[in-house]
Write a protein that holds these residues in place. Sequence first.
Motif, short mmCIF file in Angstrom:
data_model
loop_
_atom_site.label_atom_id
_atom_site.label_comp_id
_atom_site.label_asym_id
_atom_site.label_seq_id
_atom_site.Cartn_x
_atom_site.Cartn_y
_atom_site.Cartn_z
N LEU A 32 0.80 -1.21 0.00
CA LEU A 32 0.00 0.00 0.00
C LEU A 32 0.84 1.27 0.00
O LEU A 32 0.33 2.33 -0.35
CB LEU A 32 -0.96 -0.01 1.19
CG LEU A 32 -2.02 -1.11 1.13
CD1 LEU A 32 -2.85 -1.12 2.40
CD2 LEU A 32 -2.89 -0.97 -0.08
N LEU A 33 2.10 1.17 0.37
CA LEU A 33 2.95 2.36 0.35
C LEU A 33 3.39 2.75 -1.07
O LEU A 33 3.50 3.93 -1.38
CB LEU A 33 4.20 2.14 1.21
CG LEU A 33 4.03 2.42 2.69
CD1 LEU A 33 5.29 2.06 3.44
CD2 LEU A 33 3.69 3.87 2.93
N PHE A 34 3.66 1.79 -1.92
CA PHE A 34 4.18 2.14 -3.24
C PHE A 34 3.08 2.35 -4.27
O PHE A 34 3.31 2.97 -5.31
CB PHE A 34 5.18 1.07 -3.72
CG PHE A 34 4.57 -0.05 -4.50
CD1 PHE A 34 4.43 0.04 -5.88
CD2 PHE A 34 4.12 -1.19 -3.86
CE1 PHE A 34 3.87 -1.01 -6.59
CE2 PHE A 34 3.56 -2.23 -4.57
CZ PHE A 34 3.44 -2.14 -5.94
N LEU A 35 1.87 1.86 -4.02
CA LEU A 35 0.82 1.92 -5.03
C LEU A 35 0.34 3.34 -5.36
O LEU A 35 0.29 3.69 -6.55
CB LEU A 35 -0.34 1.03 -4.59
CG LEU A 35 -1.38 0.70 -5.64
CD1 LEU A 35 -0.73 0.01 -6.84
CD2 LEU A 35 -2.46 -0.18 -5.05
N PRO A 36 0.01 4.19 -4.40
CA PRO A 36 -0.46 5.54 -4.76
C PRO A 36 0.57 6.36 -5.54
O PRO A 36 0.22 6.97 -6.56
CB PRO A 36 -0.80 6.19 -3.42
CG PRO A 36 -1.10 5.04 -2.52
CD PRO A 36 -0.20 3.94 -2.95
N PRO A 37 1.85 6.41 -5.12
CA PRO A 37 2.81 7.17 -5.94
C PRO A 37 3.01 6.58 -7.34
O PRO A 37 3.24 7.32 -8.30
CB PRO A 37 4.12 7.09 -5.15
CG PRO A 37 3.72 6.78 -3.76
CD PRO A 37 2.47 5.98 -3.86
N LEU A 38 2.89 5.25 -7.45
CA LEU A 38 3.02 4.63 -8.76
C LEU A 38 1.89 5.06 -9.69
O LEU A 38 2.11 5.41 -10.85
CB LEU A 38 3.03 3.10 -8.61
CG LEU A 38 3.11 2.31 -9.91
CD1 LEU A 38 4.48 2.51 -10.55
CD2 LEU A 38 2.85 0.85 -9.64
N ILE A 39 0.68 5.06 -9.17
CA ILE A 39 -0.47 5.49 -9.98
C ILE A 39 -0.34 6.96 -10.35
O ILE A 39 -0.56 7.36 -11.50
CB ILE A 39 -1.79 5.20 -9.24
CG1 ILE A 39 -2.01 3.69 -9.16
CG2 ILE A 39 -2.97 5.88 -9.93
CD1 ILE A 39 -3.19 3.29 -8.32
N PHE A 40 0.04 7.79 -9.37
CA PHE A 40 0.21 9.22 -9.65
C PHE A 40 1.26 9.44 -10.72
O PHE A 40 1.04 10.20 -11.68
CB PHE A 40 0.60 9.95 -8.35
CG PHE A 40 0.83 11.41 -8.53
CD1 PHE A 40 -0.23 12.29 -8.58
CD2 PHE A 40 2.12 11.91 -8.68
CE1 PHE A 40 -0.02 13.65 -8.75
CE2 PHE A 40 2.34 13.26 -8.86
CZ PHE A 40 1.27 14.13 -8.90
N SER A 41 2.41 8.77 -10.59
CA SER A 41 3.49 8.93 -11.58
C SER A 41 3.07 8.41 -12.95
O SER A 41 3.40 9.01 -13.98
CB SER A 41 4.74 8.20 -11.12
OG SER A 41 5.20 8.74 -9.92
N GLY A 42 2.35 7.29 -12.97
CA GLY A 42 1.88 6.73 -14.24
C GLY A 42 0.94 7.68 -14.96
O GLY A 42 1.05 7.89 -16.17
N LEU A 43 0.00 8.24 -14.22
CA LEU A 43 -0.92 9.20 -14.84
C LEU A 43 -0.18 10.42 -15.36
O LEU A 43 -0.47 10.94 -16.44
CB LEU A 43 -1.99 9.61 -13.83
CG LEU A 43 -3.03 8.55 -13.48
CD1 LEU A 43 -3.92 9.03 -12.35
CD2 LEU A 43 -3.85 8.18 -14.70
N ASN A 44 0.80 10.88 -14.58
CA ASN A 44 1.58 12.05 -14.99
C ASN A 44 2.39 11.75 -16.25
O ASN A 44 2.48 12.58 -17.16
CB ASN A 44 2.48 12.49 -13.84
CG ASN A 44 3.12 13.83 -14.10
OD1 ASN A 44 2.60 14.64 -14.85
ND2 ASN A 44 4.27 14.05 -13.49
N GLU A 45 2.99 10.58 -16.31
CA GLU A 45 3.81 10.21 -17.46
C GLU A 45 2.98 10.01 -18.73
O GLU A 45 3.47 10.23 -19.83
CB GLU A 45 4.61 8.94 -17.17
CG GLU A 45 5.73 9.13 -16.17
CD GLU A 45 6.78 10.11 -16.64
OE1 GLU A 45 7.16 10.06 -17.82
OE2 GLU A 45 7.20 10.94 -15.81
N PHE A 46 1.74 9.57 -18.58
CA PHE A 46 0.88 9.37 -19.75
C PHE A 46 0.20 10.66 -20.19
O PHE A 46 -0.62 10.66 -21.10
CB PHE A 46 -0.16 8.28 -19.49
CG PHE A 46 0.40 6.90 -19.54
CD1 PHE A 46 0.97 6.39 -20.71
CD2 PHE A 46 0.38 6.09 -18.42
CE1 PHE A 46 1.49 5.12 -20.76
CE2 PHE A 46 0.90 4.81 -18.46
CZ PHE A 46 1.46 4.32 -19.63
N GLY A 47 0.51 11.76 -19.51
CA GLY A 47 0.03 13.06 -19.96
C GLY A 47 -1.29 13.51 -19.36
O GLY A 47 -1.86 14.49 -19.81
#
Length: 115
Positions: A32-47
Motif C-alpha cells: 500500500l505504500l508504493f501503489l499511490p505514488p506509482l499510480i500518480f506517476s503513471g498518470l503524470n507520465e501518460f500526460g
Amino acid sequence: MLPAQRTLYVSIIPKKQESEMMGIYMFSGQVLLFLPPLIFSGLNEFGYSMNLGILTLGMFFFASFLATLLMGGFEEAAALVQISVQNERNEEIESRAVIGADDVQCSRGPDERAT
C-alpha cells in the motif's frame, strides 16, 4: 509505518503468531505504500492532468478512512486476543492431561492394565 501503529498492532497479536502476523503487516504496508505514488506517476507520465493524479491520492485516503471506521476498537481486539489465549491454554492443559493419562496406562504392567 509509524512506531505507535506497530506497537499497537504488536500488543494485540495472539501469542505464537507473532511472525505470521508481522509478515502480513509488513507485506500489506509495503504494497500500500508504493501503489499511490506509482499510480500518480503513471498518470503524470501518460500526460493526464496532475489534478487527476491528486484525485486518485485522495481516493486512497478516503478508502483508508473508511477502513478505519469499519475496524473495531482496541478494547474489543484485546478482549478477543485474551479469549484466544485462554482457549489455547485450556487446550494445552487438556492435551497434557490426556498425555499424562496415557503415560499412566503405559507404565502399568501387563497384569495391571485395566480392561
